[in-house]
Design an enzyme around this catalytic site. Structure first.
Site, short mmCIF file in Angstrom:
data_model
loop_
_atom_site.label_atom_id
_atom_site.label_comp_id
_atom_site.label_asym_id
_atom_site.label_seq_id
_atom_site.Cartn_x
_atom_site.Cartn_y
_atom_site.Cartn_z
N TYR A 4 0.84 -1.20 0.00
CA TYR A 4 0.00 0.00 0.00
C TYR A 4 0.88 1.25 0.00
O TYR A 4 1.69 1.46 0.92
CB TYR A 4 -0.92 0.02 1.21
N SER A 5 0.72 2.06 -1.01
CA SER A 5 1.55 3.26 -1.20
C SER A 5 3.03 2.90 -1.17
O SER A 5 3.87 3.72 -0.79
CB SER A 5 1.24 4.32 -0.14
#
Length: 326
Positions: A59-60
């Site tokens: 995530y990110s």
């Protein structure tokens, strides 16, 4: 807040888990909130009694873990929290940057520990099963992390029931750490998990942590259909939703949720979450929030008890779906 145990463990978790994919770096996805915009969500969650937080290394590209770790150190008592993250998806196209080899599982965990700023990850989950790594190698790597004290419990995410069952058997045979949770694709629009995975989890006392409990916003009333790309910023780029929800009968389920919600005078999201929470096997749906009212609606669902008639009304329109999500 209501609490329960995490599967067959003695660990106490809130009935809602805050999913942290929405917090990190907007350069990764346009709908992701940056750190400053994310912090009010962590504060509100902790104030409401949520002690369960789920993120992933992908995530990110790691920024979500960093934001999550800093926010929890600022607003929560980590001794009370259960912090979960995941490994499998590559963070780059370079060699050994993804998968579930012993090498990557160990290196991935050590990198997540640094980003989260913690000494131990409470729940370390395989994001998907790796077709190139033998199950025994994956489990041996995860067991090593538990024995080293870097991980307390291990879990898995969407996979076939036979693979999950085989993993449980291998852990018992070798005396290795055993999966205690299954984070799977489960909501009113997608109930294929009820055929094999849910019964397996019931029999083995595995905690179920549904992802996408609102079907990418379709059950929340924010999107009219998977093709509705103008409803939210996320919908504009959410190709995954169009792959998950494309069945003709889906609209009938959405309409049933709206009807029950109108009858109760509550938003549809509360009804969809209350349905999941009514299932004894469900430990905690993983909720995403990019507006504080999203979080408030989720919290309010804890106090909404559906009748048997309402549950029947919600479930009746469902039609079998192709297997989706892994």
């Amino acid at each position: 807040m209501k609490y329960t145990f995490l599967g067959r463990t003695g660990v106490t978790v809130s009935r809602l888990c805050l999913g942290c994919m929405s917090y990190g770096n907007p350069a990764w996805r346009s709908w992701v909130l940056d750190e400053a915009a994310s912090r009010p969500f962590f504060r509100r969650a902790v104030e409401a009694g949520i002690n369960f937080f789920d993120t992933a290394d992908m995530y990110s590209l790691g920024a979500s873990e960093e934001v999550t770790g800093r926010a929890l150190r600022a607003f929560a008592d980590l001794d009370e929290c259960v912090v979960a993250t995941k490994v499998f998806n590559p963070l780059s196209d370079r060699p050994n940057q993804g998968g579930l080899s012993r090498k990557h599982v160990v290196q991935g965990c050590e990198a997540s520990l640094r980003r989260l700023g913690v000494g131990t990850i409470d729940l370390y989950q395989v994001h998907r099963f790796d077709p190139h790594t033998p199950i025994d190698e994956m489990l041996a790597g995860l067991d090593l992390l538990v024995r080293q004290g870097k991980v307390r419990y291990i879990g898995a995410s969407s996979t076939t029931a036979w693979q999950f069952g085989k993993s449980l058997s291998a852990s018992e045979r070798h005396g290795w750490a055993r999966f205690v949770t299954m984070q799977n694709h489960y909501n009113l629009l997608y109930r294929e998990e009820e055929r094999e995975m849910i019964p397996l989890c019931e029999a083995e006392r595995i905690g179920v942590l549904p992802w996408s409990p609102l079907a990418r916003g379709l059950l929340a009333g924010t999107r009219k259909s998977p093709k509705d790309t103008a409803a939210t910023r996320r919908a504009e780029s959410d190709d995954f939703a169009r792959k998950l929800y494309d069945q003709a009968g889906d609209q009938e389920v959405i309409d049933a949720v709206r009807q029950v919600a109108q009858g109760r005078g509550v938003p549809p999201a509360r009804v969809a979450l209350a349905w999941l929470l009514s299932k004894p096997i469900v430990t905690a749906p993983i909720i995403g929030a990019t507006k504080l009212e999203h979080l408030d609606d989720a919290l309010a669902s804890l106090d909404l008890e559906l009748t048997a008639e309402e549950i029947g009304q919600l479930e009746a329109p469902y039609r079998p779906h192709p297997v989706r999500g892994f």
